[in-house]
Design an enzyme around this catalytic site. Structure first.
Site, mmCIF file in Angstrom:
data_model
loop_
_atom_site.group_PDB
_atom_site.id
_atom_site.type_symbol
_atom_site.label_atom_id
_atom_site.label_comp_id
_atom_site.label_asym_id
_atom_site.label_seq_id
_atom_site.Cartn_x
_atom_site.Cartn_y
_atom_site.Cartn_z
ATOM 1 N N SER A 39 0.798 -1.224 0.000
ATOM 2 C CA SER A 39 0.000 0.000 0.000
ATOM 3 C C SER A 39 0.830 1.274 0.000
ATOM 4 C CB SER A 39 -0.944 -0.002 1.199
ATOM 5 O OG SER A 39 -0.216 -0.185 2.394
ATOM 6 N N LYS A 98 -12.315 -0.349 -0.524
ATOM 7 C CA LYS A 98 -11.468 0.386 -1.470
ATOM 8 C C LYS A 98 -12.133 0.364 -2.852
ATOM 9 C CE LYS A 98 -7.307 0.313 1.250
ATOM 10 N NZ LYS A 98 -7.028 -0.712 2.269
ATOM 11 N N HIS A 121 -5.444 -3.739 -1.983
ATOM 12 C CA HIS A 121 -5.123 -2.694 -2.964
ATOM 13 C C HIS A 121 -5.036 -3.267 -4.373
ATOM 14 C CE1 HIS A 121 -4.508 0.967 -0.625
ATOM 15 N NE2 HIS A 121 -3.999 0.207 0.327
HETATM 16 C C1 LIG Z 1 -6.913 -0.984 3.709
HETATM 17 C C2 LIG Z 1 -6.274 -2.258 4.024
HETATM 18 C C3 LIG Z 1 -6.779 -3.087 5.012
HETATM 19 C C4 LIG Z 1 -7.923 -2.683 5.893
HETATM 20 O O1 LIG Z 1 -9.128 -2.800 5.230
HETATM 21 P P1 LIG Z 1 -10.443 -2.381 6.021
HETATM 22 O O2 LIG Z 1 -11.519 -3.153 5.339
HETATM 23 O O3 LIG Z 1 -10.583 -0.909 5.836
HETATM 24 O O4 LIG Z 1 -10.270 -2.766 7.432
HETATM 25 C C5 LIG Z 1 -6.176 -4.312 5.206
HETATM 26 N N1 LIG Z 1 -5.117 -4.704 4.484
HETATM 27 C C6 LIG Z 1 -4.582 -3.912 3.528
HETATM 28 C C7 LIG Z 1 -3.409 -4.398 2.740
HETATM 29 C C8 LIG Z 1 -5.138 -2.669 3.280
HETATM 30 O O5 LIG Z 1 -4.597 -1.882 2.366
#
Ligand SMILES: *Cc1c(COP(=O)(O)O)cnc(C)c1O
Length: 415
Positions: free
Chosen positions: A190, A249, A218
């Site tokens: 990320s 996302k 991501h």
């Molecule tokens: C954003 C993210 C998360 C968290 O996701 P949520 O559903 O917002 O808790 C977990 N792992 C990675 C790699 C992320 O980028």
């Protein structure tokens, strides 16, 4: 006394220290739905300002898509606002199972279990599957939620240097005495936007009898030819044992996450994963919206194709201006500034130019690795990107960083 003067003074001082170091994070209030153009109130109480958003995880531009909103509304009408229950008591509706089936098909796995978030999926999955006879071998740059999930699990913890396959192999050899070995990685990292070498990881797993875990938060929805994720991009679709990902996302951007993978492993999570057992079910509006998202992106790759075009255009533009960016293929494009205060200052000046970006610094990234993480979206049109590039050119010139590399920026600003 419950909250002593000493405690108040201690924390006030600590916060002042964070401010002085230029590391204080401030929220900016958005007064519009998420999108390429948003209205932001900053500082709090100020009049709303229209800005171009270049820092959302809204990769496919679906966060406020009319068809998704409409589907969510139908979910609200037909299945209500909330379930006031965890899944296994009375919190599972037909649509929860329908979404899990859609995710299974999309991700190319055997079964899927929804969680309140991907953070929760990662917090629950390792403990549900592994114990003290096993080992977890994680890439050193995995997401914070994976680090936390590993802490909650009794299996032995080990790491390999970021994307270093020789080091991973060494670790796999070292741990042959363990019952199970699990290789743990993000699909797309990320902070840097680089992709895990999943083809090599799967080959090593086969050779050394290990399971593969990928957090594709991501990547799900847009990486790979049809957007299935990093495993599709790397030619190992169907070969990943456990995938966790988020609905927060690209897949609509509301909230929710899942564990998807081998049937027995997912079933173990249904029986044992604590965030699944002890936290409320995902709300019907979100479930209905997410079903529509998967429907939309399974029909056409138009959105991920546009995102790819935008990404290439943006990367090329930033390089032409003379900014120091991390190379790669993903729509995460970090502009490297190395110094936390500089990252904050550039972000503030960009905002004055009508571009919303955010500075990232310790503890979100390592010390001396401060940056502005720009992120592309299929919701961006070329005019958004051109405006962003013009602003970076102006602000970059103001700070005297155009054409400078890592060494020069650090010499000029410190770390
Ligand atoms: C954003 C993210 C998360 C968290 O996701 P949520 O559903 O917002 O808790 C977990 N792992 C990675 C790699 C992320 O980028």
């Amino acid at each position: 006394m419950a909250y002593s003067t000493a405690a108040r003074e201690h924390f006030a001082k600590e916060l002042a220290g964070i401010r002085e170091a230029g590391l204080f994070k401030e929220e900016r209030y958005i007064r519009s739905p998420q999108g390429a153009d948003i209205e932001v109130e900053f500082p709090a109480g100020a009049a709303g300002k229209r800005v171009i958003n270049l820092c959302a995880n809204n990769y496919l531009g679906l966060s406020s898509h009319p068809e998704v909103v409409e589907a969510a509304r139908k979910g609200l009408d037909h299945r209500g606002y909330g379930l006031s229950s965890v899944r296994f008591i009375c919190g599972t509706q037909d649509i929860h199972r329908q979404l899990e089936t859609s995710l299974t098909v999309f991700l190319g796995t055997e079964d899927t279990l929804l969680f309140p978030s991907c953070m929760d999926a990662n917090a629950g999955v390792f403990e549900a599957i592994l114990n003290e006879r096993d080992v977890m071998i994680a890439d050193r740059l995995v997401h914070a939620s994976i680090v936390d999930g590993m802490r909650l699990c009794k299996a032995m913890q080990d790491t390999f240097k970021h994307s270093d396959m020789a080091h991973l192999e060494e670790k796999l050899r070292e741990h042959q005495d363990k019952r199970f070995r699990m290789i743990i990685t993000d699909g797309v990292f990320s902070m840097d936007g680089d992709l895990a070498k999943l083809d090599e990881i799967v080959a090593l797993a086969q050779e050394h009898d290990a399971m593969v875990f990928v957090d594709d938060s991501h990547a799900s929805g847009f990486i790979g030819k049809t957007g299935r994720g990093t495993h599709e991009h790397c030619g190992v679709y169907g070969k990943i044992d456990v995938i966790t990902t988020t609905l927060g996302k690209a897949l609509g951007g509301a909230s929710g996450g899942c564990v998807s993978g081998r049937r027995e492993l997912v079933e173990m999570c249904r029986q044992r994963a604590r965030p699944y057992l002890f936290s409320n079910t995902v709300a019907p509006v979100i479930v209905s919206g997410a079903i529509k998202v998967l429907d939309l992106i399974s029909k056409t790759t138009e959105r991920r194709d546009k995102l790819e075009w935008n990404t290439n255009y943006w990367r090329k533009g930033l390089k032409e201006i003379g900014l120091d960016i991390k190379e790669g293929d993903s729509p995460i494009v970090p502009v490297m500034l190395y110094n936390a205060k500089l990252a904050q200052d550039v972000a503030r000046d960009m905002f004055a130019e009508g571009i919303y970006v955010v500075g990232f610094f310790f503890p979100v990234v390592a010390k001396g690795q401060a940056r502005i993480r720009t992120q592309l979206s299929a919701a961006h049109d070329q005019r958004h990107l051109d405006a962003g590039l013009a602003a970076f050119k102006k602000v970059g010139a103001k700070h005297g960083i155009l054409g400078l590399g890592k060494k020069e920026i650090i010499e000029k600003f410190g770390m």
